[in-house]
Scaffold this active site. Structure first.
Site, PDB file in Angstrom:
ATOM      1  N   GLY A  47       0.871  -1.176   0.000  1.00 39.42           N
ATOM      2  CA  GLY A  47       0.000   0.000   0.000  1.00 39.42           C
ATOM      3  C   GLY A  47       0.899   1.214   0.000  1.00 39.42           C
ATOM      4  O   GLY A  47       1.925   1.219  -0.677  1.00 39.42           O
ATOM      5  N   GLU A  48       0.542   2.195   0.765  1.00 37.02           N
ATOM      6  CA  GLU A  48       1.371   3.399   0.871  1.00 37.02           C
ATOM      7  C   GLU A  48       1.878   3.472   2.312  1.00 37.02           C
ATOM      8  O   GLU A  48       1.072   3.690   3.234  1.00 37.02           O
ATOM      9  CB  GLU A  48       0.524   4.617   0.480  1.00 37.02           C
ATOM     10  CG  GLU A  48       1.333   5.855   0.182  1.00 37.02           C
ATOM     11  CD  GLU A  48       2.415   5.630  -0.862  1.00 37.02           C
ATOM     12  OE1 GLU A  48       2.157   4.984  -1.887  1.00 37.02           O
ATOM     13  OE2 GLU A  48       3.551   6.091  -0.617  1.00 37.02           O
ATOM     14  N   SER A  49       3.182   3.279   2.480  1.00 38.99           N
ATOM     15  CA  SER A  49       3.705   3.151   3.839  1.00 38.99           C
ATOM     16  C   SER A  49       3.461   4.403   4.688  1.00 38.99           C
ATOM     17  O   SER A  49       3.213   4.304   5.889  1.00 38.99           O
ATOM     18  CB  SER A  49       5.195   2.791   3.811  1.00 38.99           C
ATOM     19  OG  SER A  49       5.891   3.693   2.996  1.00 38.99           O
ATOM     20  N   CYS A  79       6.093  -5.445   0.427  1.00 42.71           N
ATOM     21  CA  CYS A  79       6.221  -4.117  -0.195  1.00 42.71           C
ATOM     22  C   CYS A  79       6.151  -3.004   0.862  1.00 42.71           C
ATOM     23  O   CYS A  79       7.088  -2.852   1.632  1.00 42.71           O
ATOM     24  CB  CYS A  79       5.198  -3.964  -1.305  1.00 42.71           C
ATOM     25  SG  CYS A  79       5.701  -2.754  -2.523  1.00 42.71           S
ATOM     26  N   ARG A 106      12.916   3.255  -0.453  1.00 50.10           N
ATOM     27  CA  ARG A 106      11.545   3.309  -0.996  1.00 50.10           C
ATOM     28  C   ARG A 106      11.572   3.653  -2.475  1.00 50.10           C
ATOM     29  O   ARG A 106      12.469   4.355  -2.931  1.00 50.10           O
ATOM     30  CB  ARG A 106      10.724   4.395  -0.283  1.00 50.10           C
ATOM     31  CG  ARG A 106      10.325   4.059   1.110  1.00 50.10           C
ATOM     32  CD  ARG A 106       9.473   5.189   1.689  1.00 50.10           C
ATOM     33  NE  ARG A 106       8.170   5.265   1.048  1.00 50.10           N
ATOM     34  CZ  ARG A 106       7.359   6.325   1.144  1.00 50.10           C
ATOM     35  NH1 ARG A 106       7.723   7.394   1.810  1.00 50.10           N
ATOM     36  NH2 ARG A 106       6.186   6.302   0.549  1.00 50.10           N
ATOM     37  N   ILE A 135       5.607  -3.472  -7.530  1.00 54.37           N
ATOM     38  CA  ILE A 135       4.808  -2.268  -7.813  1.00 54.37           C
ATOM     39  C   ILE A 135       5.376  -1.110  -6.991  1.00 54.37           C
ATOM     40  O   ILE A 135       5.278  -1.103  -5.766  1.00 54.37           O
ATOM     41  CB  ILE A 135       3.320  -2.485  -7.446  1.00 54.37           C
ATOM     42  CG1 ILE A 135       2.740  -3.680  -8.216  1.00 54.37           C
ATOM     43  CG2 ILE A 135       2.510  -1.221  -7.732  1.00 54.37           C
ATOM     44  CD1 ILE A 135       1.328  -4.064  -7.789  1.00 54.37           C
ATOM     45  N   ARG A 136       6.007  -0.183  -7.670  1.00 55.69           N
ATOM     46  CA  ARG A 136       6.689   0.933  -6.978  1.00 55.69           C
ATOM     47  C   ARG A 136       7.392   0.405  -5.725  1.00 55.69           C
ATOM     48  O   ARG A 136       7.223   0.891  -4.619  1.00 55.69           O
ATOM     49  CB  ARG A 136       5.695   2.058  -6.634  1.00 55.69           C
ATOM     50  CG  ARG A 136       5.137   2.744  -7.883  1.00 55.69           C
ATOM     51  CD  ARG A 136       4.215   3.906  -7.544  1.00 55.69           C
ATOM     52  NE  ARG A 136       3.056   3.482  -6.804  1.00 55.69           N
ATOM     53  CZ  ARG A 136       2.851   3.741  -5.508  1.00 55.69           C
ATOM     54  NH1 ARG A 136       3.730   4.436  -4.820  1.00 55.69           N
ATOM     55  NH2 ARG A 136       1.758   3.298  -4.928  1.00 55.69           N
ATOM     56  N   HIS A 171       4.831  -8.659  -4.308  1.00 59.16           N
ATOM     57  CA  HIS A 171       3.447  -8.921  -3.891  1.00 59.16           C
ATOM     58  C   HIS A 171       3.015 -10.357  -4.201  1.00 59.16           C
ATOM     59  O   HIS A 171       2.329 -10.574  -5.218  1.00 59.16           O
ATOM     60  CB  HIS A 171       2.490  -7.985  -4.643  1.00 59.16           C
ATOM     61  CG  HIS A 171       2.532  -6.561  -4.209  1.00 59.16           C
ATOM     62  ND1 HIS A 171       1.671  -6.052  -3.262  1.00 59.16           N
ATOM     63  CD2 HIS A 171       3.323  -5.546  -4.591  1.00 59.16           C
ATOM     64  CE1 HIS A 171       1.932  -4.764  -3.092  1.00 59.16           C
ATOM     65  NE2 HIS A 171       2.931  -4.431  -3.887  1.00 59.16           N
ATOM     66  N   GLU A 173       0.649 -11.931  -2.986  1.00 61.76           N
ATOM     67  CA  GLU A 173      -0.826 -12.012  -2.896  1.00 61.76           C
ATOM     68  C   GLU A 173      -1.503 -11.602  -4.196  1.00 61.76           C
ATOM     69  O   GLU A 173      -2.706 -11.793  -4.355  1.00 61.76           O
ATOM     70  CB  GLU A 173      -1.325 -11.156  -1.716  1.00 61.76           C
ATOM     71  CG  GLU A 173      -1.407  -9.647  -1.959  1.00 61.76           C
ATOM     72  CD  GLU A 173      -0.052  -8.943  -1.974  1.00 61.76           C
ATOM     73  OE1 GLU A 173       1.004  -9.603  -1.866  1.00 61.76           O
ATOM     74  OE2 GLU A 173      -0.044  -7.698  -2.119  1.00 61.76           O
TER      75      GLU A 173
END
Ligand code: GLN
Length: 191
Positions: A47-49, A79, A106, A135-136, A171, A173
């Site tokens: 997600g977005e840390s 991630c 990051r 992903i990023r 990821h 998942e």
């Protein structure tokens, strides 16, 4: 049957419940401290840390999770979850949980070129090639001696384990492959 908590504040948390259930275990969304009761392990999703970190404070989950991980609760971070587990983040001030002796960069592949999939044999875990979805993504730039490096992609460290903690830059998942969730379940069973 194990109960696996999945931190459900932001990001790709729903996706982790499928592999856990396909492996015959229960998944439980963690949204507040009382949800932590009775779990055998916990997953910190992508997600977005920075967002997840902020929500860890507003929900009061930060300290109880830190206490459980320190006490040995098995944890898999993917991630953004890897970022949250790290003690140190290069050139960034996102407050992490500070649990693993790793330094993480990051958005290490850049924001534009940041998303790609690689088929890789992760020798320490599986004989067959498995899809690794980035992903990023971050990667690990420094590890202490206590950290086991599980895999590198193009020389960059993307999977690490330190005692009860497993951190993946990618990821699992978001694929059909169960290898990493199975590995995490085995970590719990051997705990
Ligand atoms: N770029 C995100 C971060 O820095 C991580 C991306 C992800 O979890 N897919 O928090």
């Amino acid at each position: 049957m194990l109960t696996i908590g999945i931190l459900a504040l932001q990001g790709a948390f729903i996706e982790h419940s499928m592999p856990i259930e396909r492996l015959g275990h229960l998944s439980k969304e963690i949204k507040q401290p009382k949800d932590l009761e009775g779990i055998d392990g916990i997953i910190l999703p992508g997600g977005e840390s920075t967002t997840i970190s902020r929500l860890l404070d507003s929900t009061g989950l930060r300290v109880p999770i830190q206490n459980l991980l320190t006490a040995g609760l098995p944890c898999m971070g993917t991630c953004a979850g890897m970022i949250l587990l790290a003690k140190s983040i290069e050139a960034d001030s996102v407050p992490t949980l500070g649990m693993m002796n790793i330094e993480v960069k990051r958005n290490a592949y850049g924001r534009q070129l940041g998303s790609f999939t690689r088929m890789e044999v992760v020798e320490k875990i599986s004989d067959a090639p498995i899809p690794l979805v980035f992903i990023r993504a971050p990667y690990v730039i420094k590890v202490a001696e206590t950290v086991e490096v599980l895999h590198r992609v193009d020389q960059h460290i993307v999977a690490v384990k330190e005692q009860n903690l497993l951190a993946l830059a990618f990821h699992p998942e978001l694929t059909d492959d169960l290898t990493f969730h199975k590995y995490f379940i085995e970590m719990i069973q051997q705990n």
